[in-house]
Design an enzyme around this catalytic site. Sequence first.
Site, PDB file in Angstrom:
ATOM      1  N   LYS A  11       0.811  -1.219   0.000  1.00 18.10           N
ATOM      2  CA  LYS A  11       0.000   0.000   0.000  1.00 18.10           C
ATOM      3  C   LYS A  11       0.844   1.269   0.000  1.00 18.10           C
ATOM      4  O   LYS A  11       0.374   2.337  -0.402  1.00 18.10           O
ATOM      5  CB  LYS A  11      -0.928  -0.007   1.209  1.00 18.10           C
ATOM      6  CG  LYS A  11      -2.116  -0.948   1.099  1.00 18.10           C
ATOM      7  CD  LYS A  11      -3.161  -0.396   0.151  1.00 18.10           C
ATOM      8  CE  LYS A  11      -4.454  -1.189   0.205  1.00 18.10           C
ATOM      9  NZ  LYS A  11      -5.490  -0.610  -0.678  1.00 18.10           N
ATOM     10  N   SER A  43       1.215  -9.677  -0.420  1.00 26.51           N
ATOM     11  CA  SER A  43       0.904  -8.242  -0.383  1.00 26.51           C
ATOM     12  C   SER A  43       1.077  -7.593   0.977  1.00 26.51           C
ATOM     13  O   SER A  43       1.078  -6.362   1.070  1.00 26.51           O
ATOM     14  CB  SER A  43      -0.526  -8.007  -0.882  1.00 26.51           C
ATOM     15  OG  SER A  43      -1.462  -8.693  -0.071  1.00 26.51           O
TER      16      SER A  43
END
Length: 506
Positions: free
Chosen positions: A51, A304
């Site tokens: 992110k 991720s």
Amino acid sequence: MQDDYIRRILGSSVYDAAIETPLEKMGPLSDKLGRAVYLKREDLQPVFSFKLRGAYNKLASLSADERARGVICASAGNHAQGVAYSATRMGVRSVIVMPTTTPSIKVEAVKRLGGEAVIHGDAFDDARLHALKLCEDENLVFVHPYDDPDVIAGQATIGVEILRQHPSGIAAVYVPIGGGGLAAGVAAFTKFLRPEIKVIGVEPNDAASMKAAIAAGRPVPLNEVGIFADGVAVKQAGEETFKLCQQHLDDIVTVSTDEICAAIKDIFDHTRAIAEPAGAVSLAGLRKHAGTLTGPGAAIAIHSGANINFDRLRHVAERAEIGERAEAILAVTIPERPGAYRAFIQLMGPRAITEFNYRFAPGTNAQIFVGVKLSGGDAEVRTIITELEAHGHRVLDLTDNELAKLHIRYMVGGRVGGLENELLYRFEFPERPGALLRFLEGLRSDWNISLFHYRNHGSDYGRVLAGIQVPPRERAMFEAYLDELGYPHWDESDNPAYRMFLAASD
């Protein structure tokens, strides 16, 4: 539109904050699947999540006047930390609005990274609305977690790195989907440069908002969203991300909680890194789908993120072997007589018994809840069931029964007599003060609670099983109360595990 995105991606500014993460081969899983498997290690970013890329790229695109105003976002997780870290690097004020259910570890992380944490609302939507109000009141710039071209372009740099790091054959890239920013960016760039590579989106089967959007032809809200993989638990896909995913994704695979837990275990076994559930979603999809790929080439999954509360690992460990199909959970009826247990174990042969739950009950039969270690997956389960049934035992396979795995295994022996009109419901209670009281205060005094079991594994919700005695004529009223309460719930009154182990006996 694709050309515009390629320019944004190639001109993105992420490396002042983010690092180029390695592409790591997973040897044991490659051998198992018969195809080279690689893991893109976004857990190694400074905030332990991809992110950061999108957040930094968005802030880098702002004008000097916009930066001077400061930025705001609503997030309970990785986006919050990415925005806080990026803003601090740039000397920009950041306000992060987080719901009251946000685990303290994430609130403290935002503060440590220089963000102003504002705690507001019982759920993410409450926090988002409050963030939008503060954005207007204080003239801040809103940073969307996924539905923004600059955020999408920043996330897409992962795709740029993958194609540069592995210039030889790639059969497929597996990408986790929440709101769709990462999948949209990686798919757009990959299909522009290497259209022969399949880009497969992966979502939890109880939070498949992009799959629902593509089926409907537009983003649509899900009625309920499972939040085990909270980093991808998005109720509705973004408008911009939907357009890109609809155009560029080859397929979307959905995975179960158990399959995600098995992928977390795979990542730990190979790298000794611990993935958060959302971080392992794409590898779970690869494990499930890679066998359908045709032609040569590697399969690549994006790890991720790694922002997981330590106490959630109990649940992960408990469910990983089921996700690997290395354990079966069975309910078996055996005679209620001395020696029956020994005879049952003899039938199981050399297989390891991982769990055995039993309590004496009057009658000629006993119900046992048993876990069995497997080496042959589903085929071995079928063999075991056939062998047991051939010796006169009734067998119920509970391996994929969520009620059995979350609650029943801890409550075997709870059958009672003379209990009328019992309904059984499974709930997800928000993990905050007053959640149980709110549930109880709405119940009519003559709706008796006949069973209650609560479990939490370090998440922002608790798993609750409740038996409630409601006369048939009042069940519509009871359902209306549950809808007004708003807690995710499932009617388990006809679940066979409940009928076997907990339902009232005659």
